[in-house]
Design an enzyme around this catalytic site. Structure first.
Site, PDB file in Angstrom:
ATOM      1  N   HIS A 134       0.838  -1.207   0.000  1.00 31.64           N
ATOM      2  CA  HIS A 134       0.000   0.000   0.000  1.00 31.64           C
ATOM      3  C   HIS A 134       0.870   1.253   0.000  1.00 31.64           C
ATOM      4  O   HIS A 134       0.694   2.153  -0.832  1.00 31.64           O
ATOM      5  CB  HIS A 134      -0.908  -0.027   1.239  1.00 31.64           C
ATOM      6  CG  HIS A 134      -1.709   1.213   1.440  1.00 31.64           C
ATOM      7  ND1 HIS A 134      -3.058   1.293   1.160  1.00 31.64           N
ATOM      8  CD2 HIS A 134      -1.374   2.446   1.897  1.00 31.64           C
ATOM      9  CE1 HIS A 134      -3.504   2.497   1.432  1.00 31.64           C
ATOM     10  NE2 HIS A 134      -2.490   3.228   1.883  1.00 31.64           N
ATOM     11  N   GLU A 135       1.817   1.308   0.944  1.00 31.77           N
ATOM     12  CA  GLU A 135       2.659   2.501   1.057  1.00 31.77           C
ATOM     13  C   GLU A 135       3.587   2.657  -0.139  1.00 31.77           C
ATOM     14  O   GLU A 135       3.965   3.770  -0.488  1.00 31.77           O
ATOM     15  CB  GLU A 135       3.472   2.442   2.351  1.00 31.77           C
ATOM     16  CG  GLU A 135       2.629   2.408   3.623  1.00 31.77           C
ATOM     17  CD  GLU A 135       1.672   3.592   3.740  1.00 31.77           C
ATOM     18  OE1 GLU A 135       1.962   4.663   3.158  1.00 31.77           O
ATOM     19  OE2 GLU A 135       0.630   3.444   4.408  1.00 31.77           O
ATOM     20  N   HIS A 147       1.919   4.880  -2.669  1.00 32.91           N
ATOM     21  CA  HIS A 147       2.088   6.308  -2.368  1.00 32.91           C
ATOM     22  C   HIS A 147       3.510   6.769  -2.679  1.00 32.91           C
ATOM     23  O   HIS A 147       3.724   7.822  -3.298  1.00 32.91           O
ATOM     24  CB  HIS A 147       1.794   6.568  -0.883  1.00 32.91           C
ATOM     25  CG  HIS A 147       0.368   6.382  -0.489  1.00 32.91           C
ATOM     26  ND1 HIS A 147      -0.677   6.934  -1.201  1.00 32.91           N
ATOM     27  CD2 HIS A 147      -0.196   5.727   0.566  1.00 32.91           C
ATOM     28  CE1 HIS A 147      -1.829   6.621  -0.602  1.00 32.91           C
ATOM     29  NE2 HIS A 147      -1.560   5.887   0.461  1.00 32.91           N
TER      30      HIS A 147
END
Length: 436
Positions: free
Chosen positions: A27-28, A31
């Site tokens: 997920h990170e 980003h």
């Protein structure tokens, strides 16, 4: 509980924890990669919360793992724009203003010379939307990849057209009894000579190769019917006289609706179930159903809080569809490893659990509320709308939308989420959801 069961449970929890950490890191990474793509400086990329267990700095970014595997984050410079005077505003005695300026101050920590062109808020709204959407999108990609891979290689437990057993008599399914009573008519399947092990290949002369089609045709038929079965390598034609009976209602997807019944044609046999791999189209349909169910679960979440409270602090039962947190999911992972099923079934169940977790991460983070990713996306879209309207009506550019002004609301939302998380945690410990 034997030592073997304890060790298997610990193994299941450990496997889920590794999957959880990977999902958070994935997920990170969404980003991080898009932020760097658009030239935004990212001082930190961390998996977990609390004390740092390990870290290493490469370029502008410190990469690390923290002690509590319950989340993760990246820190970008300039998440919020400066105050109206172009600087960080003076600290206010107002608690609400204090929240805003604390958030604004944190957004400019570690600001270095030359960073003026690398601030998050200076990027165009569409770029900020991509950066904030990339994290949840990575979870969606992972959920789809796992689900489709397992569905097409392993499959789902599916009812087939093979006969697993024949009912002796006609019993209304709403009565929920298995024993025949005096006066119950003989079931049409038994009267026709249907046997366990037969495979139904045609109904009324029309070929059938799946349970859903066969079930629908049986339900629509009351009276004489021909049933062609494959028995001992040859086709046998049976003649049955189907009766009307009270049977379980089905929804539009062919799934049984609990405690709802309809009048329909009845033959009287049980279909054998087996695990069948799905084709690409079938897997896409099932993934769509999973996504739809996930959205419905998010919408219904507030209505499940009273039952969750009763299960945690009262004597209420924990429903099968009750919200489950990280601890509850880890316990389920441990329970999967203790099931008396083949290892491939355990692996498939663990992967489905991880797919469901990633889908939940995607849906939850897309809620248009700060401090979630969806809240930042909503702020960027609102800024784009304001600026485009100003351009159309030839008004002065309103400038960046100050998301920091919404931080008091974000703290309230975060407080609600924390309370809900604690409630789920207590319920997962004292009254966990169990699988069979």
């Amino acid at each position: 509980m034997s030592w073997t069961t304890i060790l298997l449970t610990i193994l299941g929890i450990a496997i889920f924890a590794v999957g959880l950490l990977f999902s958070i890191a994935w997920h990170e990474l969404g980003h991080l990669s898009t932020a760097k793509l658009f030239g935004i400086r990212v001082p930190q990329y961390m998996v977990g919360f609390g004390p740092t267990v390990w870290s290493r700095k490469k370029g502008d970014t410190e990469y690390g793992i923290k002690a509590i595997p319950a989340g993760g984050y990246i820190r970008m410079i300039g998440m919020f724009p400066p105050g109206a005077d172009g600087r960080l505003e003076a600290r206010s005695t107002s608690p609400w203003r204090g929240m805003i300026e604390d958030a604004r101050s944190a957004a400019f920590e570690e600001l270095r010379p030359g960073d003026e062109s690398r601030l998050f808020y200076t990027r165009k709204p569409w770029k900020r939307v991509i950066v904030m959407f990339a994290g949840p999108f990575m979870n969606l990609i992972l959920a789809v990849a796992i689900f489709m891979g397992v569905a097409m290689s392993f499959g789902f437990q599916t009812q087939t057209t093979e006969v697993a057993g024949v009912q002796q008599c006609v019993i209304s399914q709403s009565e929920k009894r298995d024993t025949c009573a005096a006066g119950d008519p003989v079931s049409p399947a038994r009267a026709a000579g249907l046997r366990e092990g037969d495979t139904i290949v045609a109904f009324n002369g029309v070929e059938v190769d799946d349970w859903t089609t066969l079930s629908d045709r049986i339900r629509k038929t009351v009276g004489p019917a021909t049933i062609t079965v494959e028995r001992a390598g040859r086709d046998v034609v049976l003649h049955a006289d189907l009766l009307e009976n009270r049977v379980a209602k089905k929804d539009g997807d062919g799934e049984v609706v609990p405690d709802q019944y309809v009048r329909a044609g009845y033959l009287g046999f049980a279909a054998r179930t087996e695990i069948v791999p799905l084709g690409f189209g079938q897997s896409v349909d099932r993934m769509g159903d999973m996504l739809e169910n996930g959205v419905e679960s998010i919408v219904k979440l507030p209505s499940k809080i009273p039952a969750l409270w009763s299960a945690a602090f009262g004597d209420g039962e924990r429903a099968d569809d009750s919200p489950v947190g990280v601890v509850g999911a880890a316990r389920i992972g441990g329970e999967v490893m203790t099931l008396d099923v083949p290892a491939q079934n355990q692996i498939a169940m663990m992967l489905f659990l991880l797919a469901g977790f990633n889908l939940s991460l995607f849906l939850f983070n897309m809620l248009p509320l700060l401090p979630l990713d969806g809240g930042h996306i909503a702020g960027a879209l609102w800024e784009a709308l304001r600026r485009n309207l100003a351009r159309i009506f030839r008004r002065p550019d309103p400038g960046p939308f100050d998301v920091a002004k919404l931080m008091p609301v974000a703290y309230v939302v975060a407080g609600i989420f924390i309370c809900f998380t604690l409630l789920v945690l207590v319920a997962d410990i004292v009254n966990p959801v169990k699988i069979s």
